[in-house]
Design a protein around this motif. Structure first.
Motif, PDB file in Angstrom:
ATOM      1  N   GLY A  76       0.788  -1.215   0.000  1.00 35.46           N
ATOM      2  CA  GLY A  76       0.000   0.000   0.000  1.00 35.46           C
ATOM      3  C   GLY A  76       0.820   1.265   0.000  1.00 35.46           C
ATOM      4  O   GLY A  76       0.282   2.338   0.172  1.00 35.46           O
ATOM      5  N   ARG A  77       2.143   1.129  -0.132  1.00 44.34           N
ATOM      6  CA  ARG A  77       2.982   2.320  -0.073  1.00 44.34           C
ATOM      7  C   ARG A  77       3.395   2.759  -1.464  1.00 44.34           C
ATOM      8  O   ARG A  77       3.650   1.955  -2.337  1.00 44.34           O
ATOM      9  N   ASN A  78       3.485   4.053  -1.640  1.00 47.01           N
ATOM     10  CA  ASN A  78       4.053   4.628  -2.845  1.00 47.01           C
ATOM     11  C   ASN A  78       5.010   5.733  -2.436  1.00 47.01           C
ATOM     12  O   ASN A  78       4.729   6.500  -1.509  1.00 47.01           O
ATOM     13  N   ALA A  79       6.145   5.805  -3.087  1.00 49.51           N
ATOM     14  CA  ALA A  79       7.116   6.849  -2.762  1.00 49.51           C
ATOM     15  C   ALA A  79       6.590   8.196  -3.248  1.00 49.51           C
ATOM     16  O   ALA A  79       6.335   8.376  -4.435  1.00 49.51           O
ATOM     17  N   THR A  80       6.395   9.125  -2.315  1.00 50.76           N
ATOM     18  CA  THR A  80       5.886  10.442  -2.692  1.00 50.76           C
ATOM     19  C   THR A  80       7.015  11.442  -2.925  1.00 50.76           C
ATOM     20  O   THR A  80       6.856  12.399  -3.658  1.00 50.76           O
ATOM     21  N   VAL A 280       8.520  -5.040  -8.934  1.00 52.22           N
ATOM     22  CA  VAL A 280       7.236  -4.524  -8.436  1.00 52.22           C
ATOM     23  C   VAL A 280       7.370  -3.066  -8.022  1.00 52.22           C
ATOM     24  O   VAL A 280       6.524  -2.224  -8.353  1.00 52.22           O
ATOM     25  N   ILE A 281       8.436  -2.743  -7.287  1.00 49.41           N
ATOM     26  CA  ILE A 281       8.632  -1.348  -6.861  1.00 49.41           C
ATOM     27  C   ILE A 281       8.826  -0.445  -8.073  1.00 49.41           C
ATOM     28  O   ILE A 281       8.255   0.646  -8.161  1.00 49.41           O
ATOM     29  N   LEU A 288      10.976   5.815  -7.724  1.00 49.19           N
ATOM     30  CA  LEU A 288      12.018   4.830  -7.452  1.00 49.19           C
ATOM     31  C   LEU A 288      12.306   3.938  -8.665  1.00 49.19           C
ATOM     32  O   LEU A 288      13.106   3.014  -8.560  1.00 49.19           O
ATOM     33  N   ARG A 289      11.647   4.194  -9.775  1.00 50.70           N
ATOM     34  CA  ARG A 289      11.711   3.266 -10.905  1.00 50.70           C
ATOM     35  C   ARG A 289      13.135   3.043 -11.406  1.00 50.70           C
ATOM     36  O   ARG A 289      13.576   1.907 -11.565  1.00 50.70           O
ATOM     37  N   MET A 290      13.867   4.122 -11.639  1.00 55.50           N
ATOM     38  CA  MET A 290      15.214   3.978 -12.173  1.00 55.50           C
ATOM     39  C   MET A 290      16.126   3.250 -11.194  1.00 55.50           C
ATOM     40  O   MET A 290      16.888   2.349 -11.566  1.00 55.50           O
ATOM     41  N   ALA A 296      18.124  -4.037  -9.576  1.00 56.51           N
ATOM     42  CA  ALA A 296      17.778  -5.388 -10.027  1.00 56.51           C
ATOM     43  C   ALA A 296      18.803  -5.907 -11.026  1.00 56.51           C
ATOM     44  O   ALA A 296      19.227  -7.073 -10.954  1.00 56.51           O
ATOM     45  N   ALA A 297      19.215  -5.068 -11.952  1.00 56.39           N
ATOM     46  CA  ALA A 297      20.218  -5.479 -12.941  1.00 56.39           C
ATOM     47  C   ALA A 297      21.546  -5.813 -12.270  1.00 56.39           C
ATOM     48  O   ALA A 297      22.191  -6.819 -12.605  1.00 56.39           O
TER      49      ALA A 297
END
Length: 352
Positions: A76-80, A280-281, A288-290, A296-297
């Motif tokens: 339920g968390r999203n980085a704001t 998922v994140i 936080l996508r990048m 992960a890589a």
């Protein structure tokens, strides 16, 4: 996710069933190896790339998929917002993983001397744990003063004191209760352990490692990544003690750093959980996508380095020592977050 904001999040029967079904292949493969091939679940050795070894890996992937799919339904968390300090922390974690992989490529035999007792990495592990203990002890008085961190009616200062006690025990076990530094002889009661030192964990080294490493993955990767926004009242206060989402990415290297323990199915499950958690994140948190994709890589590429070139190391256990150092860093990072929350400074950032 936004739809979580208006409802309590509970495990559904289908969630539990999915996790059980996903874990069954791993249990089956592990049981077959034990009963038919005489392979203990915690046996260490060079990575197994035989048909049985591949079956282990495939079963671990299935188990990880089940765990992460259920977690993704609950999160339920999203980085704001991402403070600069967080970005620097994530960069440091990435550089740590990259440096370890480069060390295995360029100076694999030097690692052994670097990680042994009373050598740089071992000493640094103990120093970092001391720092973590200091912040946790400070958080006891801060929680008492602010009243933050109450859990099921128990004052937050008591919970912080228990956390301090847990880290104190880890520190004492790491130093063999001061034997590394003072140099006293091993008491008769401890002479049966693996390293003939004054500690308990070397009586059950492999089992202790499984509990220690798995707890680190659960506490510092899976819980921060998949902690629900709303919970039943009795459990909602636990969120105060769960690190923010970004900490899961910072902690991601703890899911890897394996060579001689790659054949152990639970560790493979945690590795693939780490990879999938980053996905998922990265998919759900644009801020936080990048960082998620890069981490992960690096986790995947570094593990390929460890598996293919790890035989060049002198003993093979070196990466386990590196992992234990990194866990001490995670404990220190968590202690700092906990102290800031206890003072009231970090409350607004607890969901990012």
């Amino acid at each position: 996710m936004s739809e979580l904001a208006g409802r309590e999040v509970r495990f559904r029967n289908t969630d539990i069933a999915l996790m059980l079904v996903a874990v069954l292949p791993a249990l089956g493969v592990g049981g077959y190896g034990h009963l038919m091939l005489g392979i203990e679940i915690l046996d260490k050795g060079e990575p197994d790339f035989s048909l049985f070894g591949v079956a282990k890996t495939l079963s671990a992937i299935v188990a990880a998929l089940g765990i992460v799919l259920v977690g993704a339904q609950l999160r339920g968390r999203n980085a704001t917002s991402i403070p600069p300090l967080v970005l620097r922390s994530l960069s440091g974690s990435m550089l740590f993983l990259l440096a370890t992989a480069l060390a295995v490529i360029l100076v694999p035999r030097s690692l052994n001397h670097f990680v042994r007792e009373l050598q740089p990495l071992s000493v640094l592990t103990e120093v970092v744990l001391v720092g973590a203990l200091v912040f946790l002890v400070l958080s006891v008085s801060s929680a008492w003063r602010t009243g933050l961190g109450t859990l099921m009616g128990i004052n937050g200062s008591v919970i912080h004191a228990l956390l301090s006690g847990a880290v104190f025990l880890i520190l004492m076990e790491e130093t063999s209760w001061g034997q590394h530094w003072i140099g006293f002889g091993t008491p008769e009661a401890f002479k049966g352990n693996l390293q003939n030192e004054t500690n308990l964990h070397n009586f059950y080294t492999y089992r202790f490692e499984l509990v220690y490493y798995s707890t680190a993955v659960l506490a510092f990767v899976l819980l921060p990544a998949f902690w629900p926004k709303r919970l039943p009242q009795m459990l909602s206060q636990l969120g105060y003690y769960v690190p923010p989402t970004w900490f899961a990415l910072f902690a991601l290297p703890v899911c890897g750093l394996m060579y001689e323990s790659w054949n152990i199915i639970p560790y493979q499950i945690w590795f693939f959980c780490g990879l999938l958690t980053a996905v998922v994140i990265g998919r759900n948190d644009t801020k936080l996508r990048m960082a998620a994709l890069i981490q992960a890589a690096l986790l995947m590429l570094s593990q390929l380095v460890f598996l293919t070139l790890g035989h060049n190391m002198e003993d093979g256990y070196e990466l386990s020592e590196v992992r234990e150092f990194f866990i001490s860093v995670l404990i220190a990072g968590y202690a700092l977050i906990t102290w800031r929350r206890a003072t009231g400074e970090g409350a607004s950032a607890s969901s990012t």
